[in-house]
Design an enzyme around this catalytic site. Sequence first.
Site, mmCIF file in Angstrom:
data_model
loop_
_atom_site.group_PDB
_atom_site.id
_atom_site.type_symbol
_atom_site.label_atom_id
_atom_site.label_comp_id
_atom_site.label_asym_id
_atom_site.label_seq_id
_atom_site.Cartn_x
_atom_site.Cartn_y
_atom_site.Cartn_z
ATOM 1 N N ASP A 9 10.708 -5.663 0.525
ATOM 2 C CA ASP A 9 11.055 -5.245 -0.848
ATOM 3 C C ASP A 9 12.311 -4.372 -0.818
ATOM 4 O O ASP A 9 12.262 -3.205 -1.162
ATOM 5 C CB ASP A 9 9.876 -4.476 -1.485
ATOM 6 C CG ASP A 9 9.508 -3.213 -0.724
ATOM 7 O OD1 ASP A 9 9.829 -3.110 0.488
ATOM 8 O OD2 ASP A 9 8.906 -2.305 -1.332
ATOM 9 N N ASP A 14 14.330 -1.316 4.277
ATOM 10 C CA ASP A 14 14.108 -2.761 4.473
ATOM 11 C C ASP A 14 15.413 -3.428 4.911
ATOM 12 O O ASP A 14 15.412 -4.335 5.750
ATOM 13 C CB ASP A 14 13.646 -3.419 3.169
ATOM 14 C CG ASP A 14 12.368 -2.841 2.632
ATOM 15 O OD1 ASP A 14 11.305 -3.425 2.858
ATOM 16 O OD2 ASP A 14 12.433 -1.776 1.995
ATOM 17 N N ASN A 36 9.444 -1.576 -3.978
ATOM 18 C CA ASN A 36 10.408 -0.511 -4.283
ATOM 19 C C ASN A 36 11.010 -0.683 -5.677
ATOM 20 O O ASN A 36 11.353 0.284 -6.339
ATOM 21 C CB ASN A 36 11.529 -0.493 -3.246
ATOM 22 C CG ASN A 36 11.047 0.101 -1.927
ATOM 23 O OD1 ASN A 36 10.222 1.005 -1.920
ATOM 24 N ND2 ASN A 36 11.560 -0.419 -0.829
ATOM 25 N N THR A 120 7.282 -5.378 5.413
ATOM 26 C CA THR A 120 7.799 -4.019 5.231
ATOM 27 C C THR A 120 7.708 -3.601 3.755
ATOM 28 O O THR A 120 8.423 -2.700 3.322
ATOM 29 C CB THR A 120 9.263 -3.905 5.735
ATOM 30 O OG1 THR A 120 10.081 -4.778 4.942
ATOM 31 C CG2 THR A 120 9.387 -4.270 7.192
ATOM 32 N N PHE A 161 2.997 4.369 0.345
ATOM 33 C CA PHE A 161 3.470 3.527 -0.753
ATOM 34 C C PHE A 161 3.104 2.038 -0.604
ATOM 35 O O PHE A 161 2.537 1.436 -1.521
ATOM 36 C CB PHE A 161 4.995 3.683 -0.903
ATOM 37 C CG PHE A 161 5.594 2.859 -2.008
ATOM 38 C CD1 PHE A 161 5.521 3.264 -3.335
ATOM 39 C CD2 PHE A 161 6.233 1.655 -1.724
ATOM 40 C CE1 PHE A 161 6.064 2.498 -4.358
ATOM 41 C CE2 PHE A 161 6.785 0.883 -2.744
ATOM 42 C CZ PHE A 161 6.694 1.304 -4.060
ATOM 43 N N ASN A 162 3.453 1.416 0.532
ATOM 44 C CA ASN A 162 3.242 -0.042 0.660
ATOM 45 C C ASN A 162 1.770 -0.415 0.494
ATOM 46 O O ASN A 162 1.447 -1.471 -0.063
ATOM 47 C CB ASN A 162 3.741 -0.549 2.016
ATOM 48 C CG ASN A 162 5.247 -0.540 2.115
ATOM 49 O OD1 ASN A 162 5.945 -0.508 1.106
ATOM 50 N ND2 ASN A 162 5.754 -0.562 3.344
ATOM 51 N N HIS A 235 11.571 4.025 7.948
ATOM 52 C CA HIS A 235 10.226 3.461 8.131
ATOM 53 C C HIS A 235 10.262 2.013 8.619
ATOM 54 O O HIS A 235 9.673 1.663 9.638
ATOM 55 C CB HIS A 235 9.473 3.485 6.792
ATOM 56 C CG HIS A 235 9.466 4.804 6.111
ATOM 57 N ND1 HIS A 235 8.680 5.842 6.537
ATOM 58 C CD2 HIS A 235 10.140 5.269 5.015
ATOM 59 C CE1 HIS A 235 8.858 6.889 5.738
ATOM 60 N NE2 HIS A 235 9.735 6.566 4.812
ATOM 61 N N ASP A 236 10.911 1.156 7.830
ATOM 62 C CA ASP A 236 10.754 -0.281 8.049
ATOM 63 C C ASP A 236 11.321 -0.810 9.367
ATOM 64 O O ASP A 236 10.692 -1.684 9.993
ATOM 65 C CB ASP A 236 11.335 -1.053 6.857
ATOM 66 C CG ASP A 236 10.561 -0.783 5.572
ATOM 67 O OD1 ASP A 236 9.404 -0.328 5.670
ATOM 68 O OD2 ASP A 236 11.108 -1.009 4.481
HETATM 69 C C1 BDR Z 1 7.703 2.450 2.602
HETATM 70 O O1 BDR Z 1 7.832 2.474 1.183
HETATM 71 C C2 BDR Z 1 9.108 2.030 0.799
HETATM 72 O O2 BDR Z 1 9.655 2.884 -0.148
HETATM 73 C C3 BDR Z 1 9.936 1.908 2.045
HETATM 74 O O3 BDR Z 1 10.821 0.814 1.954
HETATM 75 C C4 BDR Z 1 8.915 1.716 3.141
HETATM 76 O O4 BDR Z 1 8.604 0.357 3.312
HETATM 77 C C5 BDR Z 1 7.513 3.860 3.111
HETATM 78 O O5 BDR Z 1 6.375 4.426 2.555
HETATM 79 CA CA CA Z 2 9.933 -1.380 2.308
#
Ligand code: BDR
Ligand code: CA
Length: 319
Positions: A9, A14, A36, A120, A161-162, A235-236
Amino acid sequence: MRKVIIDCDPGHDDALAILLAAKHLDVLGITTVAGNQHIDKVTANALKIVEFAELTHIPVAKGCGLPLVKPPMFAPEIHGETGMDGPELPTPTTPLDPRHSVDFLIDTVMAHDEVTLIPTGPLTNVASALRREPRIAERIPLISLMGGGLTSGNSTATAEFNIYVDPEAAHVVFSSGIPIKMCGLNLTRQANATEVEIARCRALGNRTGQIVADLLVFFAGTVKEVFGVSGGSLHDPCAVAALIDPTLIEFEPMHVAVELKGEHTYGMTVCDHRHLRGIGDEIKSIGKRKGEAPNAEVGLRIDAERFFDLLIGTIGMYP
Ligand code: BDR
Ligand code: CA
């Protein structure tokens, strides 16, 4: 080279996951999912990335715009109105793959002996594909995902979040029986890009290095506003790095359940590490494992210095 599909996303981090993967893995496709930002925006961003990085040979397919059960939610406070604010990038002209992401995932996995998935974003596409064509599970040797966390969240106190965007989809994936490597917040926060890394990207002198630096400046700015911390956690790309160099990240097998009912814990990845002591320090097994058998390997530590060398070195390979 390992064959992979990146389900994403984009999203600042990403974008970096795609750039990292494309030079070290055989990327069969990029599938997009709402997270996102709205599905149209993250799909446009995926096309922008393949265009500026000259990766238009990789097909991009547009996927699910709504989570399985919950109403949609986006993260403009972190990723901006476009979902990838910062650099000025032209409106993409590359055509999308005509298939929906879920069809693309099923067709591509069924056409190869083994395809590894790198999600991701929220797990809506992956869960939908598993429900629609359960035979894909046997052909996916591994899912290396960014999501969840061992101890805390970012969307809520407990949920990342994901996973929080689509907890029901995450539950389908974590209970699928497919081996999972989970790069959660406890791990990915160790891969924090500061001014030092931003300056290293700019110093590369290539166009992609400038775009990445602009992305990171925006991302670190919103992270500072929202969470009050310096730098931006990448993160990703951690979920990609785990496949490129298995010595970069230390994983520990655990049972991970996705909470679907809790008032304060909805969307939490409940990681059973009762048999371990010293997480975040020296890890020791303190005896017999209780509870359910492990269904995932949870990332605990990353060698951040070598991770950034790999990532920035890879960005330097682009135009
Ligand atoms: C995740 O949430 C998104 O905002 C980032 O792209 C990442 O995949 C981190 O919590
Ligand atoms: Ca992401």
